[in-house]
Scaffold this motif. Structure first.
Motif, mmCIF file in Angstrom:
data_model
loop_
_atom_site.group_PDB
_atom_site.id
_atom_site.type_symbol
_atom_site.label_atom_id
_atom_site.label_comp_id
_atom_site.label_asym_id
_atom_site.label_seq_id
_atom_site.Cartn_x
_atom_site.Cartn_y
_atom_site.Cartn_z
ATOM 1 N N TRP A 125 0.834 -1.197 0.000
ATOM 2 C CA TRP A 125 0.000 0.000 0.000
ATOM 3 C C TRP A 125 0.873 1.254 0.000
ATOM 4 N N SER A 126 0.318 2.342 -0.516
ATOM 5 C CA SER A 126 1.043 3.615 -0.519
ATOM 6 C C SER A 126 0.600 4.528 0.608
ATOM 7 N N SER A 127 -0.425 4.129 1.346
ATOM 8 C CA SER A 127 -0.919 4.948 2.459
ATOM 9 C C SER A 127 -1.451 4.040 3.546
ATOM 10 N N SER A 128 -1.675 4.628 4.710
ATOM 11 C CA SER A 128 -2.280 3.894 5.813
ATOM 12 C C SER A 128 -3.790 3.891 5.662
ATOM 13 N N TRP A 129 -4.449 3.019 6.433
ATOM 14 C CA TRP A 129 -5.911 3.036 6.452
ATOM 15 C C TRP A 129 -6.420 4.351 7.039
ATOM 16 N N THR A 156 -12.130 -9.746 16.141
ATOM 17 C CA THR A 156 -12.009 -11.205 16.072
ATOM 18 C C THR A 156 -13.373 -11.877 16.035
ATOM 19 N N SER A 157 -14.425 -11.172 16.430
ATOM 20 C CA SER A 157 -15.772 -11.736 16.436
ATOM 21 C C SER A 157 -16.302 -11.842 15.010
ATOM 22 N N GLY A 158 -17.313 -12.681 14.820
ATOM 23 C CA GLY A 158 -17.938 -12.776 13.512
ATOM 24 C C GLY A 158 -17.290 -13.769 12.571
ATOM 25 N N THR A 159 -16.321 -14.555 13.043
ATOM 26 C CA THR A 159 -15.649 -15.615 12.275
ATOM 27 C C THR A 159 -14.971 -15.076 11.028
ATOM 28 N N PRO A 160 -13.725 -14.603 11.155
ATOM 29 C CA PRO A 160 -12.972 -14.112 9.996
ATOM 30 C C PRO A 160 -12.844 -15.166 8.905
ATOM 31 N N HIS A 161 -12.586 -14.695 7.688
ATOM 32 C CA HIS A 161 -12.395 -15.623 6.572
ATOM 33 C C HIS A 161 -11.105 -16.421 6.738
ATOM 34 N N GLY A 162 -10.038 -15.732 7.156
ATOM 35 C CA GLY A 162 -8.764 -16.399 7.395
ATOM 36 C C GLY A 162 -8.075 -15.731 8.566
ATOM 37 N N GLY A 163 -7.299 -16.488 9.322
ATOM 38 C CA GLY A 163 -6.625 -15.898 10.465
ATOM 39 C C GLY A 163 -7.582 -15.586 11.593
ATOM 40 N N SER A 164 -7.203 -14.598 12.413
ATOM 41 C CA SER A 164 -7.966 -14.283 13.620
ATOM 42 C C SER A 164 -8.697 -12.951 13.567
ATOM 43 N N TYR A 165 -8.425 -12.124 12.545
ATOM 44 C CA TYR A 165 -9.001 -10.780 12.496
ATOM 45 C C TYR A 165 -9.623 -10.512 11.124
ATOM 46 N N HIS A 166 -10.624 -9.635 11.117
ATOM 47 C CA HIS A 166 -11.163 -9.088 9.872
ATOM 48 C C HIS A 166 -11.738 -7.706 10.150
ATOM 49 N N MET A 167 -12.035 -6.964 9.077
ATOM 50 C CA MET A 167 -12.590 -5.619 9.229
ATOM 51 C C MET A 167 -14.102 -5.709 9.386
ATOM 52 N N GLU A 168 -14.621 -4.935 10.323
ATOM 53 C CA GLU A 168 -16.062 -4.871 10.564
ATOM 54 C C GLU A 168 -16.535 -3.425 10.429
ATOM 55 N N LEU A 169 -17.552 -3.202 9.599
ATOM 56 C CA LEU A 169 -18.212 -1.901 9.502
ATOM 57 C C LEU A 169 -19.642 -2.037 9.988
ATOM 58 N N ARG A 170 -20.093 -1.013 10.703
ATOM 59 C CA ARG A 170 -21.490 -0.924 11.125
ATOM 60 C C ARG A 170 -21.990 0.479 10.815
ATOM 61 N N ASP A 171 -23.315 0.629 10.766
ATOM 62 C CA ASP A 171 -23.928 1.946 10.573
ATOM 63 C C ASP A 171 -23.317 2.654 9.355
ATOM 64 N N ASP A 172 -22.727 3.827 9.588
ATOM 65 C CA ASP A 172 -22.096 4.599 8.507
ATOM 66 C C ASP A 172 -20.571 4.519 8.596
ATOM 67 N N GLY A 173 -20.062 3.382 9.071
ATOM 68 C CA GLY A 173 -18.613 3.193 9.142
ATOM 69 C C GLY A 173 -17.974 3.273 7.771
ATOM 70 N N THR A 174 -16.731 3.744 7.739
ATOM 71 C CA THR A 174 -16.020 3.879 6.472
ATOM 72 C C THR A 174 -14.542 3.573 6.666
ATOM 73 N N ALA A 175 -13.920 3.015 5.638
ATOM 74 C CA ALA A 175 -12.482 2.730 5.665
ATOM 75 C C ALA A 175 -11.959 2.798 4.241
ATOM 76 N N GLU A 176 -10.824 3.486 4.038
ATOM 77 C CA GLU A 176 -10.250 3.578 2.703
ATOM 78 C C GLU A 176 -8.728 3.551 2.776
ATOM 79 N N ARG A 177 -8.120 3.157 1.640
ATOM 80 C CA ARG A 177 -6.672 3.053 1.583
ATOM 81 C C ARG A 177 -6.213 3.156 0.130
ATOM 82 N N GLY A 178 -4.983 3.666 -0.067
ATOM 83 C CA GLY A 178 -4.464 3.898 -1.408
ATOM 84 C C GLY A 178 -3.299 2.995 -1.757
ATOM 85 N N ALA A 179 -3.079 2.831 -3.076
ATOM 86 C CA ALA A 179 -1.955 2.038 -3.567
ATOM 87 C C ALA A 179 -1.478 2.620 -4.891
#
Length: 226
Positions: free
Chosen positions: A95-99, A109-132
């Motif tokens: 990546w060229s920038s941070s989240w 860790t809740s919600g059963t990640p696809h792989g590993g122990s962590y995944h990103m969770e958004l609720r309501d109007d949550g937002t996350a972006e990153r550049g490359a």
């Protein structure tokens, strides 16, 4: 009972898993709905299905009403950008920038990640972006795994991409009530030359405030060079 034969192309490029497994010896009874998942090997990416099923949805389902032959086609690829959230917001490669994230956004860790122990969770109007920086690529494919749970009629989550650092955005994936489910699915999107720039960005976001039960999960993001 019908025989279902699976194959991958090219040989050694990945595997196919089927759920449920055969329920009539090594065969399936008439009317059984089977979900097939294509699993790419290292340095490969899923392309499409052929044979008795077609398209690019992964996983995909088929109701068995006759003998079936199913092939998962993969492309040889090199991973340029990746994020599996195992280091929460501070990880990923290429990546060229941070989240940049706000509102109801977290790595959990809740919600059963696809792989590993962590995944990103958004609720309501949550937002996350990153550049490359993708300016040195001639072709590329964006891929990530996603699922949504407990959406109501007016909930929605979107995935957008930008070629100019977020000045303008294009929506590539929309998640609404009918997309709710507990299993992860893979989304893939070929990146045309328009998006192979130094100002590429990807954004995940929701639109409904003050909704306590809607969840949108993302895991194992990659951009591969084909």
């Amino acid at each position: 009972c019908y025989t279902v034969t699976t194959a991958v192309s090219p040989t050694g490029s990945g595997t196919i898993t089927a759920s449920p497994g055969p329920n009539c010896g090594s065969q399936y009874t008439h009317g059984t709905s089977v979900t097939f998942t294509a699993n790419p090997a290292a340095n490969h990416s899923f392309s499409n299905w052929s044979g008795s099923i077609s398209g690019t949805n992964n996983p995909t389902a088929l109701t068995i009403v006759s003998p079936a032959n199913i092939t998962a086609n993969f492309n040889t690829s090199t991973i340029i950008v990746s994020e599996n959230f195992e280091n929460e917001w501070a990880g990923g490669t290429g990546w060229s920038s941070s989240w940049s994230h706000a509102n109801e956004s977290a790595v959990v860790t809740s919600g059963t990640p696809h792989g590993g122990s962590y995944h990103m969770e958004l609720r309501d109007d949550g937002t996350a972006e990153r550049g490359a920086n993708l300016s040195n690529l001639s072709s590329a494919t964006l891929s990530f795994f996603w699922k949504a749970t407990a959406l109501s009629n007016d909930d929605a989550f979107y995935v957008q991409i930008s070629a100019n650092n977020g000045s303008t955005w294009a929506t590539v994936h929309t998640v609404i009530l009918g997309n709710s489910g507990t299993e992860y699915a893979q989304f893939t999107f070929p990146l045309t030359s328009t998006y192979l720039t130094s100002g590429f960005k990807i954004k995940f976001y929701g639109i409904k405030k003050n909704e306590t039960s809607d969840y949108f999960y993302v895991d194992d993001i990659t951009i591969t060079s084909n």
